[in-house]
Design an enzyme around this catalytic site. Structure first.
Site, PDB file in Angstrom:
ATOM      1  N   SER A 232       0.833  -1.201   0.000  1.00 50.95           N
ATOM      2  CA  SER A 232       0.000   0.000   0.000  1.00 50.95           C
ATOM      3  C   SER A 232       0.875   1.261   0.000  1.00 50.95           C
ATOM      4  CB  SER A 232      -0.957  -0.044   1.191  1.00 50.95           C
ATOM      5  OG  SER A 232      -1.957   0.930   1.095  1.00 50.95           O
ATOM      6  N   ASP A 318      -9.745  -5.084  -4.406  1.00 52.80           N
ATOM      7  CA  ASP A 318      -9.121  -4.160  -3.461  1.00 52.80           C
ATOM      8  C   ASP A 318      -9.970  -2.902  -3.331  1.00 52.80           C
ATOM      9  OD1 ASP A 318      -7.491  -2.315  -2.087  1.00 52.80           O
ATOM     10  OD2 ASP A 318      -5.666  -3.224  -2.883  1.00 52.80           O
ATOM     11  N   HIS A 357      -7.699  -5.806   0.271  1.00 53.34           N
ATOM     12  CA  HIS A 357      -6.509  -4.946   0.312  1.00 53.34           C
ATOM     13  C   HIS A 357      -5.331  -5.540   1.086  1.00 53.34           C
ATOM     14  CE1 HIS A 357      -4.197  -1.274   0.142  1.00 53.34           C
ATOM     15  NE2 HIS A 357      -4.164  -1.167   1.450  1.00 53.34           N
TER      16      HIS A 357
END
Length: 371
Positions: A232, A318, A357
Site C-alpha cells: 500500500s 481491493d 486490500h
C-alpha cells in the site's frame, strides 16, 4: 289602574332583558354556557406539533452538515498539514493496547525487538523474525544472537508497511509468519511517528528510515539475498528506496509491491472513500495541498529508474487501492528501459478469492509465486 299595571309590566320586561349580575369570581357561569372543547381537535394538535418539530430539527441538521461539508475543503486548503495526516494516518494505532516491545504477545515467539537511530532525535522500532528452521534455536536468545543470525544461509525480506497501524497489525503479523515459514528472515519497522518510533512523519523521513534499516541488514547479512516488500503506502517508500539504491549501484535482489498505486495524487483521486472527488476544484482543494506538503510517492516515475526484478501483487477486489492503478503501474514498468534485463511480473488475484486490500498472504499460491 291601567297606567300602573302598564308601568309594572314595563319594569318586569326591563328586568328580564337586563344582563345577569357577575358573581364573585367575575365569571358569567350562570348566564353563559360555552360548549366544551372538542377532544379530537386537541388530539390532532399534538401529532402536528411533533411532526413539525421533527422536520424542523431534520432541516437544521441537514443545513449544519452541508455547512461542514462545504467548510472542510477550505480548512484543508488553509492547513495542508491536515491532508498530510490523512495520508499517513500514523495517529491511528490498531490494534490498541499492545506492547511493541513484546512481539511474543502477538504469537511471534521467534522475533526480537530492536531500536535503531537513523538520525539524531529519531528512533525507529524494529522487529526481526527468523526463518522457521531457526525457531527452536531462537528461544530465549538476545539481540546479538538475532543480529548474527542474519548471516545464516537464508534470504532476508525488508517489509515496509502501509499507513495507519503499527508493525504489530494483525494482517502484518500473519504475513511475517507465512514468510518465516517459507524460510525468510523478515525485518520490519515503524517509520518515525508510527507506533513507538520517535520523530515526525514525512516522505523524505520515511525513505531515509528505510535506507538506514536496509544498510543495517546488509552490514550483517553478508551475501544472502535481500528483497524489499512494500504494501500500500509502503510501496511508495519501497520505490523511493530502491530507486536510491539503484542510483548508488547497490540494488536489492528483488522488489515486491503489494497493492501498489501509480502516485499519491491518482490514489487520492481514485480512493473509494473520497467523498469530494466530484467537488468543484477538487485538485486545488485537496490534491495540491498534498504536493505542497512534499508528499508525492511517485511510483510511476521511480520504476523508470529501477534495475532489479519486480513482482507486483494486486487483488481485483481491493477497496482501498483500485486494481487498475496496480495494472497501470505494471504497464509502465514493463515498457521501461530500466527493466530490459530483469523480470517484471504482475500477479492478479480474482475477486472471488476475497483477498481485498490486505489478505493476499492467505493465498496458497504465494510460496510458488515467490519462488
Amino acid at each position: 289602574m291601567r297606567k300602573r299595571n302598564e308601568s309594572v309590566t314595563v319594569e318586569h320586561e326591563r328586568a328580564a332583558a337586563a344582563p345577569a349580575p357577575l358573581d364573585k369570581d367575575c365569571s358569567l357561569r350562570h348566564s353563559l354556557r360555552l360548549p366544551p372543547a372538542a377532544p379530537a381537535a386537541a388530539g390532532m394538535k399534538r401529532p402536528l406539533g411533533r411532526r413539525y418539530g421533527f422536520w424542523f430539527r431534520l432541516r437544521r441538521l441537514l443545513i449544519w452538515l452541508l455547512g461542514v461539508y462545504i467548510a472542510i475543503p477550505f480548512l484543508v486548503k488553509l492547513c495542508p498539514t491536515i491532508q498530510a495526516k490523512l495520508v499517513f494516518l500514523n495517529f491511528v494505532r490498531v490494534p490498541y493496547f499492545i506492547d511493541l516491545k513484546r512481539p511474543q504477545d502477538q504469537g511471534l515467539n521467534h522475533t526480537c525487538n530492536y531500536y535503531l537511530q537513523p538520525e539524531e532525535d529519531v528512533t525507529v522500532g524494529v522487529w526481526h523474525t527468523v526463518p522457521a528452521a531457526l525457531w527452536k534455536n531462537a528461544h530465549g536468545k538476545d539481540q546479538v544472537w538475532f543480529e548474527d543470525a542474519l548471516g545464516s544461509s537464508h534470504p532476508v525480506i525488508l517489509y515496509l508497511h502501509g499507513n495507519a497501524g503499527t508493525r504489530g497489525g494483525d494482517h502484518r503479523v500473519e504475513l511475517y509468519k507465512v514468510l518465516s515459514s517459507l524460510g525468510y528472515h523478515v525485518v520490519t519497522f515503524d517509520y518515525r511517528g508510527w507506533g513507538d518510533s520517535i520523530g515526525s512523519p514525512s516522505e523524505r523521513g520515511m525513505t531515509y528510515d528505510a535506507l538506514h534499516v536496509f544498510d543495517w541488514i546488509k552490514a550483517r547479512s553478508g551475501d544472502n539475498p535481500v528483497y524489499i516488500w512494500g504494501h500500500s503506502l509502503g510501496t511508495g517508500v519501497a520505490t523511493n528506496l530502491v530507486r536510491r539504491l539503484c542510483e548508488r549501484e547497490t540494488p536489492p535482489d528483488a522488489l515486491i509491491l503489494e497493492s501498489p498505486f501509480t502516485n499519491i495524487r491518482e490514489e487520492a483521486r481514485s480512493h473509494p472513500f473520497s467523498i469530494y472527488r466530484y467537488f468543484p476544484g477538487f485538485d486545488w482543494f485537496f490534491l495540491d495541498p498534498i504536493t505542497t506538503s512534499g508528499i508525492k510517492f511517485a511510483n510511476d516515475e521511480n520504476v523508470k529508474y529501477i534495475s532489479c526484478s519486480l513482482l507486483i501483487l494486486h487483488a481485483e477486489d481491493d477497496p482501498v487501492v483500485p486494481f487498475h492503478l496496480g495494472k497501470k503501474l505494471y504497464n509502465i514498468a514493463a515498457t521501461s528501459r530500466s527493466f530490459r534485463d530483469y523480470k517484471v511480473q504482475f500477479v492478479p488475484f480474482h475477486t472471488d478469492l476475497g483477498y481485498r486490500h490486505k489478505y493476499i498472504y492467505r493465498s496458497p499460491e504465494l510460496p510458488r509465486i515467490l519462488r
